[in-house]
Enzyme design. Sequence first.
Site, mmCIF file in Angstrom:
data_model
loop_
_atom_site.group_PDB
_atom_site.id
_atom_site.type_symbol
_atom_site.label_atom_id
_atom_site.label_comp_id
_atom_site.label_asym_id
_atom_site.label_seq_id
_atom_site.Cartn_x
_atom_site.Cartn_y
_atom_site.Cartn_z
ATOM 1 N N LYS A 188 -53.225 -47.407 35.739
ATOM 2 C CA LYS A 188 -53.060 -46.238 36.611
ATOM 3 C C LYS A 188 -54.210 -46.174 37.619
ATOM 4 O O LYS A 188 -55.032 -47.077 37.686
ATOM 5 C CB LYS A 188 -52.954 -44.959 35.768
ATOM 6 C CG LYS A 188 -51.854 -45.014 34.694
ATOM 7 C CD LYS A 188 -50.439 -44.892 35.255
ATOM 8 C CE LYS A 188 -49.343 -45.336 34.304
ATOM 9 N NZ LYS A 188 -49.102 -44.484 33.147
HETATM 10 C C1 LIG Z 1 -48.116 -44.236 31.995
HETATM 11 C C2 LIG Z 1 -47.124 -43.143 31.991
HETATM 12 C C3 LIG Z 1 -47.013 -42.215 30.946
HETATM 13 C C4 LIG Z 1 -47.781 -42.330 29.668
HETATM 14 O O1 LIG Z 1 -49.133 -42.465 29.879
HETATM 15 P P1 LIG Z 1 -50.094 -42.870 28.674
HETATM 16 O O2 LIG Z 1 -51.438 -42.398 29.176
HETATM 17 O O3 LIG Z 1 -50.006 -44.346 28.557
HETATM 18 O O4 LIG Z 1 -49.654 -42.155 27.464
HETATM 19 C C5 LIG Z 1 -46.119 -41.170 31.070
HETATM 20 N N1 LIG Z 1 -45.337 -41.052 32.160
HETATM 21 C C6 LIG Z 1 -45.392 -41.933 33.177
HETATM 22 C C7 LIG Z 1 -44.521 -41.730 34.367
HETATM 23 C C8 LIG Z 1 -46.273 -43.019 33.109
HETATM 24 O O5 LIG Z 1 -46.300 -43.914 34.095
#
Ligand SMILES: *Cc1c(COP(=O)(O)O)cnc(C)c1O
Length: 386
Positions: A188
């Site tokens: 991210k």
């Molecule tokens: C990455 C992601 C999540 C979950 O994030 P984590 O921190 O890995 O639990 C939820 N929703 C979306 C749209 C994502 O891209």
Amino acid sequence: MIPYGRQDISTDDIEAVVEVLNSDFLTQGQKVPAFEEAVAKASGAAHAVAVNSATSALHIACMALGVGPGDRVWTSPITFVASANSALYCGAEVDFVDVDARSYNMCPKALEAKLQQAEASDQLPKVVIPVHLCGQSCDMEAIGKLALRYGFKVIEDASHAIGGAYQDQPVGSGRYSDITVFSFHPVKIVTTAEGGVAVTNDAALAQKMGLARSHGVTRDPDLMVGESDGPWYYQQVDLGYNYRMTELQAALGLSQMTRLEEFVSRRHVLAKRYNMLLADLPLILPWQHPETYSGLHLYVVQVDDRTCDLSRRQVFEALRAAGIGVNVHYIPVHTQPYYRDLRPQGYDPLPNAMGYYSRAISLPMFPTMTEEQQDQVVSALTQILN
Ligand SMILES: *Cc1c(COP(=O)(O)O)cnc(C)c1O
């Protein structure tokens, strides 16, 4: 292989983590509150609750809004499964709203049509979770109006969108929603290795999420039932989880947050360059709504089946063979076996989501990506498509 996403860790980031390792507190110290403050400030929200993942943040957000058995939660089919799973953890039923063909985000018109039907059969959702795909905000004004008209709550899944803006306000400022969730997974925009934050302007929701993150236990006499027994006393007033973020993660996040604007603007430079270099290929390039500034977590192209002889699969496989670590975001959640089994009668057709899924490819994009690497992606794509 050029990966589709990659973290950017500086020596300052490393020193921040090492400093915590040498300190007294590895968890439950001062770094988590400092990180929460940084995220609240950047997103224009009054309160932030940091947890060990965005999945946990979505779960405590649903809990705080009172989602439980018998309730309905609607989200986008084009998302990571966590957006939908968080409602299942609470015992609710999940359903999906089709996406807009241009933005790939939840379509307010499709939402309205589904709400009208649901109202007629007394099956309105308690919570709707729009997902800011690729970092571009959904049409929150339209969704917010529907929330008032039909009486549901809104959780923005902004896992892709920290550093983005909507109508000149940072994503997370919550003008049209109750809670916004960010992810700090390494692919991210900003990372804490694993981590998530839920932000809100509602102090009561923040308090509920704070309890849910740590066993439902409090040391605050104001939150206790009856009198405190003494300075050692804590009380469990609700059933929560251990979803706490560590001090190591918060220190990394705090250090990373100082580069948030830099990360997002670098992604914009790369996206503009892709837009220019890919303009003549048989691809549908990302569309940007004029009222949004995207966090640009992802750069997704669609193989244009009207002008391209190759299938998405052929293009995808050729790119992988050329050392380009492309990916697909996402497989529509309602087509997953687990979700199909939950609703043997089937989900309503979601034609835009299925069309998008049949054409989408995420190209590599990350702040440390060089122009040479980007040129490699472009030339591989050009060769394959010509
Ligand atoms: C990455 C992601 C999540 C979950 O994030 P984590 O921190 O890995 O639990 C939820 N929703 C979306 C749209 C994502 O891209």
